[in-house]
Design a protein around this motif. Structure first.
Motif, mmCIF file in Angstrom:
data_model
loop_
_atom_site.group_PDB
_atom_site.id
_atom_site.type_symbol
_atom_site.label_atom_id
_atom_site.label_comp_id
_atom_site.label_asym_id
_atom_site.label_seq_id
_atom_site.Cartn_x
_atom_site.Cartn_y
_atom_site.Cartn_z
ATOM 1 N N MET A 1 -4.414 4.472 -4.896
ATOM 2 C CA MET A 1 -5.002 4.200 -3.587
ATOM 3 C C MET A 1 -4.347 2.978 -2.968
ATOM 4 S SD MET A 1 -8.990 3.366 -2.592
ATOM 5 C CE MET A 1 -9.010 1.818 -3.521
ATOM 6 N N ASP A 2 -3.717 3.133 -1.801
ATOM 7 C CA ASP A 2 -3.166 1.996 -1.084
ATOM 8 C C ASP A 2 -4.126 1.577 0.023
ATOM 9 O OD1 ASP A 2 -2.872 3.968 0.817
ATOM 10 O OD2 ASP A 2 -0.677 4.024 0.706
ATOM 11 N N GLU A 3 -3.748 0.551 0.780
ATOM 12 C CA GLU A 3 -4.647 0.046 1.812
ATOM 13 C C GLU A 3 -4.939 1.093 2.873
ATOM 14 O OE1 GLU A 3 -4.980 -3.468 5.218
ATOM 15 O OE2 GLU A 3 -3.388 -3.583 3.691
ATOM 16 N N ALA A 4 -3.919 1.873 3.243
ATOM 17 C CA ALA A 4 -4.122 2.879 4.287
ATOM 18 C C ALA A 4 -5.169 3.909 3.867
ATOM 19 C CB ALA A 4 -2.794 3.562 4.613
ATOM 20 N N ARG A 5 -5.066 4.379 2.602
ATOM 21 C CA ARG A 5 -6.052 5.348 2.107
ATOM 22 C C ARG A 5 -7.439 4.722 2.046
ATOM 23 N NH1 ARG A 5 -8.617 9.808 2.271
ATOM 24 N NH2 ARG A 5 -9.613 10.444 0.308
ATOM 25 N N ALA A 6 -7.531 3.481 1.588
ATOM 26 C CA ALA A 6 -8.829 2.812 1.502
ATOM 27 C C ALA A 6 -9.457 2.685 2.886
ATOM 28 C CB ALA A 6 -8.673 1.446 0.854
ATOM 29 N N ARG A 7 -8.656 2.407 3.896
ATOM 30 C CA ARG A 7 -9.189 2.288 5.257
ATOM 31 C C ARG A 7 -9.672 3.641 5.783
ATOM 32 N NH1 ARG A 7 -8.889 -2.421 7.820
ATOM 33 N NH2 ARG A 7 -7.593 -4.071 6.926
ATOM 34 N N GLU A 8 -9.001 4.708 5.401
ATOM 35 C CA GLU A 8 -9.466 6.035 5.786
ATOM 36 C C GLU A 8 -10.861 6.304 5.211
ATOM 37 O OE1 GLU A 8 -6.595 8.790 4.368
ATOM 38 O OE2 GLU A 8 -5.073 8.277 5.868
ATOM 39 N N VAL A 9 -11.044 5.937 3.945
ATOM 40 C CA VAL A 9 -12.343 6.145 3.296
ATOM 41 C C VAL A 9 -13.400 5.252 3.936
ATOM 42 C CG1 VAL A 9 -13.604 5.966 1.119
ATOM 43 C CG2 VAL A 9 -11.254 6.832 1.134
ATOM 44 N N LEU A 10 -13.040 3.999 4.217
ATOM 45 C CA LEU A 10 -13.977 3.077 4.859
ATOM 46 C C LEU A 10 -14.457 3.642 6.194
ATOM 47 C CD1 LEU A 10 -15.340 0.264 4.957
ATOM 48 C CD2 LEU A 10 -13.266 -0.581 6.082
ATOM 49 N N ALA A 11 -13.537 4.172 6.981
ATOM 50 C CA ALA A 11 -13.918 4.739 8.276
ATOM 51 C C ALA A 11 -14.822 5.956 8.102
ATOM 52 C CB ALA A 11 -12.665 5.107 9.070
ATOM 53 N N ALA A 12 -14.490 6.806 7.119
ATOM 54 C CA ALA A 12 -15.265 8.025 6.892
ATOM 55 C C ALA A 12 -16.662 7.725 6.351
ATOM 56 C CB ALA A 12 -14.523 8.948 5.932
ATOM 57 N N ALA A 13 -16.814 6.604 5.673
ATOM 58 C CA ALA A 13 -18.111 6.270 5.069
ATOM 59 C C ALA A 13 -19.188 6.009 6.110
ATOM 60 C CB ALA A 13 -17.966 5.061 4.156
ATOM 61 N N GLY A 14 -18.801 5.492 7.259
ATOM 62 C CA GLY A 14 -19.768 5.234 8.320
ATOM 63 C C GLY A 14 -20.704 4.072 8.061
ATOM 64 N N VAL B 1 -11.591 -4.140 -1.299
ATOM 65 C CA VAL B 1 -12.753 -4.877 -0.804
ATOM 66 C C VAL B 1 -12.457 -5.333 0.615
ATOM 67 C CG1 VAL B 1 -14.338 -6.785 -1.213
ATOM 68 C CG2 VAL B 1 -13.227 -5.667 -3.154
ATOM 69 N N PHE B 2 -13.309 -4.897 1.543
ATOM 70 C CA PHE B 2 -13.144 -5.232 2.952
ATOM 71 C C PHE B 2 -14.295 -6.111 3.415
ATOM 72 C CE2 PHE B 2 -10.977 -1.121 2.506
ATOM 73 C CZ PHE B 2 -9.754 -1.389 3.141
ATOM 74 N N ALA B 3 -14.008 -7.019 4.340
ATOM 75 C CA ALA B 3 -15.033 -7.879 4.927
ATOM 76 C C ALA B 3 -15.127 -7.599 6.413
ATOM 77 C CB ALA B 3 -14.687 -9.343 4.696
ATOM 78 N N ALA B 4 -16.370 -7.497 6.908
ATOM 79 C CA ALA B 4 -16.609 -7.306 8.334
ATOM 80 C C ALA B 4 -17.969 -7.905 8.674
ATOM 81 C CB ALA B 4 -16.582 -5.824 8.698
ATOM 82 N N GLY B 5 -17.972 -8.927 9.500
ATOM 83 C CA GLY B 5 -19.232 -9.568 9.858
ATOM 84 C C GLY B 5 -19.938 -10.130 8.642
ATOM 85 N N ASP B 6 -21.194 -9.761 8.456
ATOM 86 C CA ASP B 6 -21.990 -10.267 7.341
ATOM 87 C C ASP B 6 -21.922 -9.361 6.113
ATOM 88 O OD1 ASP B 6 -22.827 -12.429 8.857
ATOM 89 O OD2 ASP B 6 -24.583 -11.368 9.637
ATOM 90 N N LEU B 7 -21.057 -8.355 6.156
ATOM 91 C CA LEU B 7 -20.996 -7.382 5.075
ATOM 92 C C LEU B 7 -19.636 -7.372 4.387
ATOM 93 C CD1 LEU B 7 -22.759 -4.328 6.773
ATOM 94 C CD2 LEU B 7 -23.778 -6.003 5.216
ATOM 95 N N ALA B 8 -19.653 -6.950 3.132
ATOM 96 C CA ALA B 8 -18.429 -6.649 2.380
ATOM 97 C C ALA B 8 -18.591 -5.239 1.819
ATOM 98 C CB ALA B 8 -18.214 -7.650 1.253
ATOM 99 N N VAL B 9 -17.539 -4.457 1.882
ATOM 100 C CA VAL B 9 -17.592 -3.064 1.438
ATOM 101 C C VAL B 9 -16.528 -2.848 0.370
ATOM 102 C CG1 VAL B 9 -17.477 -0.642 2.126
ATOM 103 C CG2 VAL B 9 -18.356 -2.355 3.736
ATOM 104 N N LYS B 10 -16.957 -2.239 -0.740
ATOM 105 C CA LYS B 10 -16.032 -1.935 -1.834
ATOM 106 C C LYS B 10 -15.759 -0.430 -1.865
ATOM 107 C CE LYS B 10 -16.492 -4.182 -5.755
ATOM 108 N NZ LYS B 10 -17.032 -4.803 -6.985
ATOM 109 N N VAL B 11 -14.482 -0.081 -1.867
ATOM 110 C CA VAL B 11 -14.056 1.311 -1.957
ATOM 111 C C VAL B 11 -13.367 1.488 -3.301
ATOM 112 C CG1 VAL B 11 -12.615 3.124 -0.956
ATOM 113 C CG2 VAL B 11 -13.778 1.481 0.543
ATOM 114 N N GLY B 12 -13.929 2.303 -4.185
ATOM 115 C CA GLY B 12 -13.378 2.500 -5.515
ATOM 116 C C GLY B 12 -12.136 3.370 -5.499
ATOM 117 N N ARG B 13 -11.271 3.162 -6.474
ATOM 118 C CA ARG B 13 -9.984 3.865 -6.526
ATOM 119 C C ARG B 13 -10.163 5.366 -6.675
ATOM 120 N NH1 ARG B 13 -4.728 2.624 -7.318
ATOM 121 N NH2 ARG B 13 -5.206 0.403 -7.350
ATOM 122 N N ASP B 14 -11.133 5.812 -7.467
ATOM 123 C CA ASP B 14 -11.337 7.250 -7.640
ATOM 124 C C ASP B 14 -12.763 7.511 -8.102
ATOM 125 O OD1 ASP B 14 -11.383 6.883 -10.517
ATOM 126 O OD2 ASP B 14 -9.199 6.848 -10.475
ATOM 127 N N ALA B 15 -13.121 8.797 -8.186
ATOM 128 C CA ALA B 15 -14.497 9.193 -8.489
ATOM 129 C C ALA B 15 -14.930 8.779 -9.881
ATOM 130 C CB ALA B 15 -14.648 10.705 -8.312
#
Length: 289
Positions: A1-14, A34-48
């Motif tokens: 998983m690279d940054e581009a793929r992680a961002r795709e998942v972040l967007a799809a998560a809603g 691990v992404f930061a936005a405002g008061d939140l941090a979101v973790k996107v795991g590499r795989d299921a």
């Protein structure tokens, strides 16, 4: 998983509004993005395969909050699975007031090591070597097959040796990856982050981490001395220290290997580490990755 793929998942998560998801800042990219936005941090795991671990991390965060241990807190109680990736949402920590020092880690470990096992969920044993096969598989044919075979042999040997260890400390809850990067020093003091490796096992696992940092990663001796003074014991006095050190070195090599297909620097670091193990040279400097 690279940054581009992680961002795709972040967007799809809603879990973030569209603009916030697009503009989220990448804080880390390893087993999780691990992404930061405002008061939140979101973790996107590499795989299921990391879904169960993500769920357990949320349970650990709640348990630590109830026990009064300073640690990161979840903003959403459940993990999502999005396009095959686990996603968890956390309260973002304030900016650090200073770099984390080893003594900060030791102070939090003392709190964790005083806890009884949680009653509402089960902590697994520390599978320090459990990820080796997956990390080597992710490396594919970019790494030398002989190096992969060598690490598998080391894994098996150290797994057997670790199972026979007689601990000095009473086993119980541990962080599992007690490095300064997993402690954040904010305005209210140090807090634990990255709770996904919490386990029920030998407390010595948490202490060998810093001993290895002293020997391999250039941690100054005085910083390690401050760590042991704050904790109250030096794991290097224990006969089993070399076994847990060897197991962690093996795992650390394999962990870097997973990044080799997309990062030449990771491949070079992997080869440096394996060569030092093959040569039996404990003084070769390793570099964090």
């Amino acid at each position: 998983m690279d940054e581009a793929r992680a961002r795709e998942v972040l967007a799809a998560a809603g879990v973030l509004p569209g603009a916030a998801a697009r503009e989220a800042r990448l804080l880390a990219l390893g087993e999780n993005a691990v992404f930061a936005a405002g008061d939140l941090a979101v973790k996107v795991g590499r795989d299921a395969e990391l879904l169960d671990r993500a769920r357990r991390e949320l349970a650990v965060a709640l348990w630590l909050a109830e026990a009064g241990v300073p640690a990161v807190r979840a903003a959403e109680p459940a993990a999502l699975i999005v396009d095959g990736h686990p996603v968890t949402v956390w309260h973002r920590l304030p900016d650090p007031v200073r770099p984390t020092e080893p003594r900060d880690v030791a102070a939090l470990l003392r709190l964790v090591h005083e806890l009884p096992l949680p009653a509402s969920f089960e902590l697994p044993p520390r599978e320090l070597l459990g990820g080796v096969e997956r990390w080597l598989r992710l490396a594919g044919d970019v790494i030398d097959p002989a190096d992969a075979a060598y690490l598998r042999e080391r894994r098996d040997g150290f797994a057997s040796a670790a199972a026979a260890l007689i601990p000095h400390l009473t086993p119980g809850p541990i962080h599992g990856d007690a490095l300064p990067r997993n402690v954040h020093v904010g305005p209210d003091g140090p807090v634990l982050i990255d709770l996904e490796t919490f386990s029920a096992d030998l407390r010595e696992h948490d202490l060998v981490v810093m001993a290895l940092s002293r020997d391999r990663y250039g941690l100054p001796a005085e910083a390690h001395d401050a760590f042991t003074a704050t904790y109250g014991w030096d794991v290097r006095e224990w006969d089993g220290c070399a076994v847990l050190r060897g197991a962690r070195e093996t795992a650390s090599c394999a962990w870097v290997a997973q990044h080799a297909p997309s990062n030449p620097k990771a491949l070079a670091e992997f080869e440096r580490r394996v060569a030092s193990l093959r040569d039996g040279d404990p003084t070769v400097r390793w570099y964090p990755f």
